[in-house]
Design a protein around this motif. Structure first.
Motif, PDB file in Angstrom:
ATOM      1  N   SER A   1      -3.922   8.850  -8.102  1.00 18.26           N
ATOM      2  CA  SER A   1      -4.901   9.909  -8.372  1.00 18.26           C
ATOM      3  C   SER A   1      -4.168  11.177  -8.813  1.00 18.26           C
ATOM      4  CB  SER A   1      -5.765  10.168  -7.133  1.00 18.26           C
ATOM      5  OG  SER A   1      -4.953  10.371  -6.020  1.00 18.26           O
TER       6      SER A   1
ATOM      7  N   GLU B   1      -0.575  12.670  -7.719  1.00 18.38           N
ATOM      8  CA  GLU B   1       0.395  11.616  -7.430  1.00 18.38           C
ATOM      9  C   GLU B   1       0.698  10.798  -8.678  1.00 18.38           C
ATOM     10  OE1 GLU B   1      -2.093   9.714  -4.478  1.00 18.38           O
ATOM     11  OE2 GLU B   1      -0.673  10.245  -2.914  1.00 18.38           O
TER      12      GLU B   1
ATOM     13  N   GLY C   1      -6.425   4.001  -4.712  1.00 17.65           N
ATOM     14  CA  GLY C   1      -6.267   3.839  -3.262  1.00 17.65           C
ATOM     15  C   GLY C   1      -7.562   3.557  -2.534  1.00 17.65           C
ATOM     16  N   ASN C   2      -8.651   4.091  -3.050  1.00 22.93           N
ATOM     17  CA  ASN C   2      -9.920   3.928  -2.339  1.00 22.93           C
ATOM     18  C   ASN C   2     -10.288   2.461  -2.213  1.00 22.93           C
ATOM     19  OD1 ASN C   2     -11.214   6.313  -1.378  1.00 22.93           O
ATOM     20  ND2 ASN C   2     -11.234   7.028  -3.509  1.00 22.93           N
ATOM     21  N   PRO C   3     -10.627   2.032  -0.990  1.00 25.06           N
ATOM     22  CA  PRO C   3     -10.834   0.603  -0.754  1.00 25.06           C
ATOM     23  C   PRO C   3     -11.840  -0.073  -1.690  1.00 25.06           C
ATOM     24  CG  PRO C   3     -10.564   1.728   1.322  1.00 25.06           C
ATOM     25  CD  PRO C   3     -10.583   2.801   0.272  1.00 25.06           C
TER      26      PRO C   3
ATOM     27  N   SER D   1       0.863  -1.177   0.000  1.00 28.04           N
ATOM     28  CA  SER D   1       0.000   0.000   0.000  1.00 28.04           C
ATOM     29  C   SER D   1       0.897   1.224   0.000  1.00 28.04           C
ATOM     30  CB  SER D   1      -0.870   0.040   1.259  1.00 28.04           C
ATOM     31  OG  SER D   1      -1.702  -1.098   1.302  1.00 28.04           O
TER      32      SER D   1
ATOM     33  N   VAL E   1      -5.242   7.023   8.512  1.00 24.40           N
ATOM     34  CA  VAL E   1      -6.273   5.974   8.388  1.00 24.40           C
ATOM     35  C   VAL E   1      -5.549   4.626   8.419  1.00 24.40           C
ATOM     36  CG1 VAL E   1      -7.957   7.293   7.021  1.00 24.40           C
ATOM     37  CG2 VAL E   1      -6.172   6.018   5.847  1.00 24.40           C
ATOM     38  N   TYR E   2      -6.261   3.648   8.925  1.00 22.96           N
ATOM     39  CA  TYR E   2      -5.678   2.311   8.901  1.00 22.96           C
ATOM     40  C   TYR E   2      -5.650   1.787   7.466  1.00 22.96           C
ATOM     41  CZ  TYR E   2      -5.693   1.896  13.970  1.00 22.96           C
ATOM     42  OH  TYR E   2      -5.439   2.077  15.303  1.00 22.96           O
ATOM     43  N   ASP E   3      -4.587   1.108   7.153  1.00 20.09           N
ATOM     44  CA  ASP E   3      -4.442   0.483   5.837  1.00 20.09           C
ATOM     45  C   ASP E   3      -5.358  -0.738   5.777  1.00 20.09           C
ATOM     46  OD1 ASP E   3      -3.628  -0.848   3.571  1.00 20.09           O
ATOM     47  OD2 ASP E   3      -1.728  -1.525   4.433  1.00 20.09           O
ATOM     48  N   SER E   4      -6.381  -0.690   4.937  1.00 21.09           N
ATOM     49  CA  SER E   4      -7.257  -1.862   4.796  1.00 21.09           C
ATOM     50  C   SER E   4      -6.986  -2.607   3.494  1.00 21.09           C
ATOM     51  CB  SER E   4      -8.731  -1.446   4.870  1.00 21.09           C
ATOM     52  OG  SER E   4      -9.021  -0.515   3.844  1.00 21.09           O
ATOM     53  N   ASN E   5      -6.430  -1.933   2.507  1.00 16.87           N
ATOM     54  CA  ASN E   5      -6.294  -2.562   1.184  1.00 16.87           C
ATOM     55  C   ASN E   5      -5.462  -3.844   1.208  1.00 16.87           C
ATOM     56  OD1 ASN E   5      -7.818  -0.577   0.044  1.00 16.87           O
ATOM     57  ND2 ASN E   5      -6.071   0.634  -0.687  1.00 16.87           N
TER      58      ASN E   5
ATOM     59  N   THR F   1      -1.512  -0.254  -4.281  1.00 13.50           N
ATOM     60  CA  THR F   1      -2.727   0.557  -4.187  1.00 13.50           C
ATOM     61  C   THR F   1      -2.348   1.961  -3.762  1.00 13.50           C
ATOM     62  OG1 THR F   1      -3.197   0.031  -1.866  1.00 13.50           O
ATOM     63  CG2 THR F   1      -4.109  -1.469  -3.532  1.00 13.50           C
ATOM     64  N   GLY F   2      -3.098   2.911  -4.299  1.00 11.53           N
ATOM     65  CA  GLY F   2      -2.892   4.317  -3.950  1.00 11.53           C
ATOM     66  C   GLY F   2      -1.856   4.972  -4.841  1.00 11.53           C
ATOM     67  N   GLY F   3      -1.838   6.285  -4.748  1.00 13.61           N
ATOM     68  CA  GLY F   3      -0.800   7.037  -5.445  1.00 13.61           C
ATOM     69  C   GLY F   3      -1.033   7.221  -6.929  1.00 13.61           C
TER      70      GLY F   3
ATOM     71  N   GLU G   1      -0.485   8.780   4.741  1.00 15.29           N
ATOM     72  CA  GLU G   1      -1.528   8.836   5.762  1.00 15.29           C
ATOM     73  C   GLU G   1      -1.862   7.465   6.339  1.00 15.29           C
ATOM     74  OE1 GLU G   1      -1.883   8.497   2.659  1.00 15.29           O
ATOM     75  OE2 GLU G   1      -3.897   7.991   1.976  1.00 15.29           O
ATOM     76  N   LEU G   2      -1.230   6.408   5.826  1.00 13.32           N
ATOM     77  CA  LEU G   2      -1.650   5.056   6.209  1.00 13.32           C
ATOM     78  C   LEU G   2      -0.923   4.558   7.456  1.00 13.32           C
ATOM     79  CD1 LEU G   2      -1.779   3.326   2.724  1.00 13.32           C
ATOM     80  CD2 LEU G   2      -3.628   4.450   3.997  1.00 13.32           C
TER      81      LEU G   2
HETATM   82  P1  AMP Z   1      -4.897   7.795  -3.318  1.00 12.86           P
HETATM   83  O1  AMP Z   1      -5.267   7.014  -4.553  1.00 12.86           O
HETATM   84  O2  AMP Z   1      -3.543   7.437  -2.808  1.00 12.86           O
HETATM   85  O3  AMP Z   1      -5.061   9.266  -3.532  1.00 12.86           O
HETATM   86  O4  AMP Z   1      -5.936   7.375  -2.215  1.00 12.86           O
HETATM   87  C1  AMP Z   1      -7.316   7.648  -2.366  1.00 12.86           C
HETATM   88  C2  AMP Z   1      -8.025   7.518  -1.044  1.00 12.86           C
HETATM   89  O5  AMP Z   1      -7.949   6.173  -0.598  1.00 12.86           O
HETATM   90  C3  AMP Z   1      -7.456   8.352   0.084  1.00 12.86           C
HETATM   91  O6  AMP Z   1      -8.531   8.811   0.869  1.00 12.86           O
HETATM   92  C4  AMP Z   1      -6.617   7.391   0.860  1.00 12.86           C
HETATM   93  O7  AMP Z   1      -6.475   7.735   2.211  1.00 12.86           O
HETATM   94  C5  AMP Z   1      -7.397   6.109   0.718  1.00 12.86           C
HETATM   95  N1  AMP Z   1      -6.485   4.990   0.793  1.00 12.86           N
HETATM   96  C6  AMP Z   1      -5.390   4.821   0.014  1.00 12.86           C
HETATM   97  N2  AMP Z   1      -4.768   3.682   0.340  1.00 12.86           N
HETATM   98  C7  AMP Z   1      -5.488   3.110   1.348  1.00 12.86           C
HETATM   99  C8  AMP Z   1      -5.346   1.930   2.115  1.00 12.86           C
HETATM  100  N3  AMP Z   1      -4.327   1.079   1.879  1.00 12.86           N
HETATM  101  N4  AMP Z   1      -6.270   1.643   3.059  1.00 12.86           N
HETATM  102  C9  AMP Z   1      -7.292   2.494   3.272  1.00 12.86           C
HETATM  103  N5  AMP Z   1      -7.474   3.612   2.582  1.00 12.86           N
HETATM  104  C10 AMP Z   1      -6.586   3.951   1.629  1.00 12.86           C
END
Ligand code: AMP
Ligand code: MG
Length: 417
Positions: A264, A267, A309-311, A194, A211-215, A260-262, A198-199
């Protein structure tokens, strides 16, 4: 490798349909090599790397499909009753060793081997025993209720083709052939991490803004179900050196890397640049909701998927793009059909045309008729409604708003997840 079909690089601006993205991904992939022999119980969920050939006929002998009497059709009359002498019995596993002669019958149970001389089974419901004789009605067809040797599978035939995934039926089928081991494709190695400053990993309290990492847990579940070997690399902060090191390590240790994430706005350029520098990458905006941005590419021989990133977007993109990609790399052939089932929707849904939407839905029976309603909370971060859902409502690109009573397509989670 041409990953972009003219849709990437400039693809930062252009966007791609779900079907095109799926096609580009699946066309680019080919199965890994490598296989192992496993005992049939351990083959559950694995993909055959070779045809399984039937070494013997199934069933091995002509046998009875019913409880009744084994008879010679030529002894029976077409339209009147016939009286036959019962000369013995044939149970499953304990046959009749004699020969059925003219005017004779053998009492037989389901699975009993057809006695020599007999060619037809008269079911016990229509036969009338009388002492050591049996009375058979007219009109019995020759060969009736006999299962022929090799009827299910002939010796030498392909019982199961390579590329088939072993489920309960396949385990039983292989066992029915007396085969103890099969050759299966090796397990895929999938590394995932992930990304996000913020995770927080579970086990410590959240600092403000975290936020807790759920992905990683969702992916752990999905990938484990698929039978992959996992390399969970944890949370990587949004720092170039850390991400680069993680990508390199993941790529060197696995067949496929999922992040996951990064991806959008803001990023995306950075991840694209990094993935592009380490290997080849296509970065797409896909006409899908949720899950619009996604990266696909490879570093050396390792495939990479950069998911949003969104779950919930992670789950939607995983099930619509990644899962079948992994199955293809793992050697599944053909890929499964993903049926869309039309049902009436009981809720109204706002829908923008031009993109495909996957809504969380719940199918339910009302007065014996199956219907679907959409979950009230469709935000792409809301996993609870994903958990409550049992299907995706799939609204195609051309579709507009849905009114209660309209027919919509659903993709059931059962069989998908
Ligand atoms: P991003 O694509 O990195 O901009 O993330 C989009 C949204 O998903 C943001 O609100 C992040 O905090 C949330 N997010 C990203 N990765 C995770 C994760 N591993 N677990 C929970 N939420 C996440
Ligand atoms: Mg982020």
């Amino acid at each position: 490798m041409n990953l972009d079909n003219g849709c990437s690089a400039s693809g930062a601006r252009k966007s791609l349909s779900v079907d095109d993205a799926r096609r580009i991904i699946l066309d680019a992939l080919s199965p890994v090599s490598g296989w192992e022999r496993v005992a049939i119980r351990s083959a559950l969920g694995r993909i055959l790397s070779d045809d399984v050939i039937a070494p013997c006929n199934v069933p091995a002998h002509d046998n009875s499909a019913m409880d009744g009497y084994a008879v010679r059709a030529e002894d029976l009359s077409a339209d009147t009753e016939s009286k036959l002498q019962v000369v013995g019995t044939a149970f499953a596993g304990r046959g009749f060793s004699g020969i059925v002669g003219k005017g004779q019958a053998v009492r037989i149970m389901t699975g009993g081997v057809m006695p020599m001389g007999a060619d037809t089974i008269v079911v016990q419901e229509v036969a009338r025993p009388e002492g050591d004789q049996v009375i058979v009605p007219g009109g019995v067809r020759r060969g009736q209720n006999v299962r022929r040797a090799g009827e299910d599978l002939a010796a030498g035939a392909v019982a199961l083709p390579r590329g088939k995934r072993m489920g309960p039926a396949e385990l039983g089928l292989v066992a029915s052939l007396g085969i103890a081991e099969v050759s299966v494709m090796r397990r895929l190695r999938v590394a995932f991490f992930s990304t996000g400053d913020e995770l927080a990993s579970i086990g410590r309290p959240l600092a403000p803004g975290e936020v807790y990492d759920s992905n990683r847990y969702t992916l752990h579940g999905a990938l484990t179900r698929l039978g992959c070997d996992l390399l969970d690399m944890g949370v990587i902060p949004d720092r170039p050196e850390a991400l680069e090191a993680a990508f390199r390590e993941a790529a060197s240790a696995s067949d496929v890397v999922l992040t996951t994430g990064g991806v959008s706005v803001g990023e995306a350029d950075f991840i694209r640049e990094l993935m592009g520098r380490l290997g080849e990458v296509s970065f797409w905006k896909i006409d899908i909701k949720p899950g619009r941005p996604m990266a696909f590419g490879r570093i050396g021989t390792t495939w990479m998927f950069g998911l949003p990133g969104n779950p919930v977007a992670v789950m939607v993109t995983y099930y619509q793009f990644v899962m079948d990609a992994l199955l293809k790399i793992a050697g599944l052939d053909p890929l499964p059909e993903r049926p869309l089932v039309p049902v009436a929707c009981t809720t109204s849904i706002r829908k923008l045309s031009g993109r495909r939407e996957y809504l969380r839905g719940r199918i339910f029976a009302e007065d014996g008729i199956w219907k679907v309603r959409s979950a009230s909370a469709q935000g792409s971060g809301i996993l609870r409604s994903m958990s409550e859902a049992n299907c995706f409502i799939v609204l195609n690109e051309g579709r507009g708003d849905v009114m209660p009573g309209d027919i919509v397509d659903v993709q059931l989670f059962d069989g998908l997840i």
